[in-house]
Design an enzyme around this catalytic site. Sequence first.
Site, short mmCIF file in Angstrom:
data_model
loop_
_atom_site.label_atom_id
_atom_site.label_comp_id
_atom_site.label_asym_id
_atom_site.label_seq_id
_atom_site.Cartn_x
_atom_site.Cartn_y
_atom_site.Cartn_z
CG HIS A 70 -1.94 1.11 1.22
ND1 HIS A 70 -3.09 1.06 0.48
CD2 HIS A 70 -1.95 2.30 1.85
CE1 HIS A 70 -3.78 2.18 0.66
NE2 HIS A 70 -3.11 2.94 1.50
CD GLU A 73 -2.69 -2.49 -2.30
OE1 GLU A 73 -2.47 -2.23 -1.10
OE2 GLU A 73 -3.19 -1.67 -3.08
CG ASN A 97 30.48 -23.17 -4.27
OD1 ASN A 97 29.96 -23.27 -5.37
ND2 ASN A 97 31.71 -22.73 -4.09
#
Length: 692
Positions: A46, A68, A418
């Site tokens: 918002h 939204e 890794n």
Amino acid sequence: MSAMDPTEVFRQEASELFEVLEGALLDLGQRPDDRELVDSAFRALHTIKGSGAMFGFDKVASFTHEFETAFDRVRKGEIKPTQELISVALAAKDYIRALIEDPQSTDDVIGEAILDDLKRFVSFDQPSAPVAEITEAPPLAPAESKQAGWHLYLEFESHILRNGSNPLDLLEDLCKLGPCFVVPITDGIPFLDEMEPEDCYLKWDVKLHAACDKDAIDDVFMFVQDEMKLTLSPLEVVEAPAPAPLFNLLDEEPPAPTVEMPAPVVEVAAAPAVEQPIAKTEQKLESKPDTKPETKREERGIATVRVQAERLDELMDRVGELVIAQARLTQLASSGSDLSIKMIAEEIERLASSLRDTTMGARMVPIGSLFGRFRRLVHDLSRDLSKPVEFVTSGEDTELDKTMIECLADPLVHLIRNAIDHGIEDNATRAANGKAEQGRIELAAVHSGAQVLVTVKDNGGGLNTARIRAKAEEQGLIAAGAVLTDHEIHQFLFHPGFSTAQTISALSGRGVGMDVVKRTIENMRGSIDLSTRPGQGTTVTLRLPLTLAIIEGLLIRVGEGRYIIPLSAVEECVELTADDERSRGRNFLNVRGGLVPFLRLREIMSSSGSPDRHQKTIIISTGETRVGLVADQIIGNHQTVIKSLSKLHSDVTIFSGATILGDGTAALILDVAQLVALAQSKIEKQHINEAA
């Protein structure tokens, strides 16, 4: 320095909101029933939408609004967030970031595809349980049959428009709950010449004719509840006319609305039966924004100030120059006999030291700001490699210089990639070894003296020492059958182009990564250690100084030259004995029964003249390796302002920088890691010669 561009301010604030949004979405994947996480994500969305519209980022506001709307069913609790939904929401977040940071690189087709996926996931189970809940809701209505709606009095703080919120949008959302009768209150509007165009002066009196609960109304004002006063009271049946009679009343008696508009307000204030609950509600709801939220806003305004990083860098440079000037003043004062000058020099030294510590503290940033970035990395790699991985962090409050934080990001990315790609086994292998299906990556930071230790730990299969050795022999790095410890074999992982991966993938296999990690860490005057336990996992430890700007150093003399050794690397100082001098070919010290190799700095620096009669040895360490450095004289402690060497000296590896001494001359700063590596190479050559 000129003021910052407002759009740049918005980009910085949006970057912080993206971190909040990403963290909430990732946590939501682990805790789908946590309502606070949903609210936190919506708050961030918002704010981005409102601020984006205010600063002219219309595409951002439009896309975020659709985001939204599509995610609204999650907020209402109608559907639970799945991993697929979280992945699409994260992609939507990335798209919004691209719209803000680099709009030219985005394409509307991508945004539409993301929104389509989002709508598909949130509407997937639309005809299921939520509908059943709605059909079962009417039996509860008789218990609230006396209530025909709510009477609201809305008063927003004057600066609400500046924060990107629009009261009219909120009133529009309120009307979606049911028919509303809205009366604006204009008694607070000042004269035109006194009016601020960005302030809100209107208040609203609203009658909501809907049998909804109070939580539904609270949801409408969720994001602005700290910036408004809301007075809420129930409407009685007699005060809530049906829509049809209201229209008839307006048609048959046109003057009626002008008489009845203020009437409910008078009745509510005068009726004894309603007055008491309204008073209690007003006292409860109005006291909240008057006390706690205002106090919080004041504390935030006082506690933090946004400062450009360039200003901190410039301040640090000025403090460094002050430290150098203070050292010169101290040296001049010590060479004279004037007590008043010595007192002033001591006072300036104390103030300069305090200012240095304060400035360095202002540059310190919690390492948690860096750790939070890797949650998304682990989430995406876990999904792409089909390896369930739990990511755990600790020590987020540990502070490092902001420059160190920036330099540390890339090495940690390589180490985590890794650990997941090579360290964590696939599901079948973990099941065969009796391990839990979910792997675990731990990222931790802790203070250790003048250093910070950052560890990356996994619970995978550990390093395959035999494979590493075979690969090293294949590439000609060691002779077949050479006697090496496991620690020495593991160091080949940091050799450029070295990789034990069977196949080349998008993540690994080209031998580029670990050598970059080691080079970066050593450029930060740090060190890297590896430890592994077969079948249980690997731990990589990074040892880093707190800052790259000013350090405590040990000033030494070798011949006519003076050098600085970082004090954090110094373990102890011992005198070079006659027995050590006689064993010139061995280059080993006997320190309390243990052998420590040493380097003669006079030989390395090619110093002229004869050495001092009583030479000193400074024992330094990096990781588990200890080395002695033989110098002519130990001068003492020195506050060292680090200056970078020019590109012409980039091939001189044993120096990491330079500093200016009190007499104006320069002193080179020794690179401890490079000196240790030099000592190790000399030991290897000595072993080869002895074997021959």
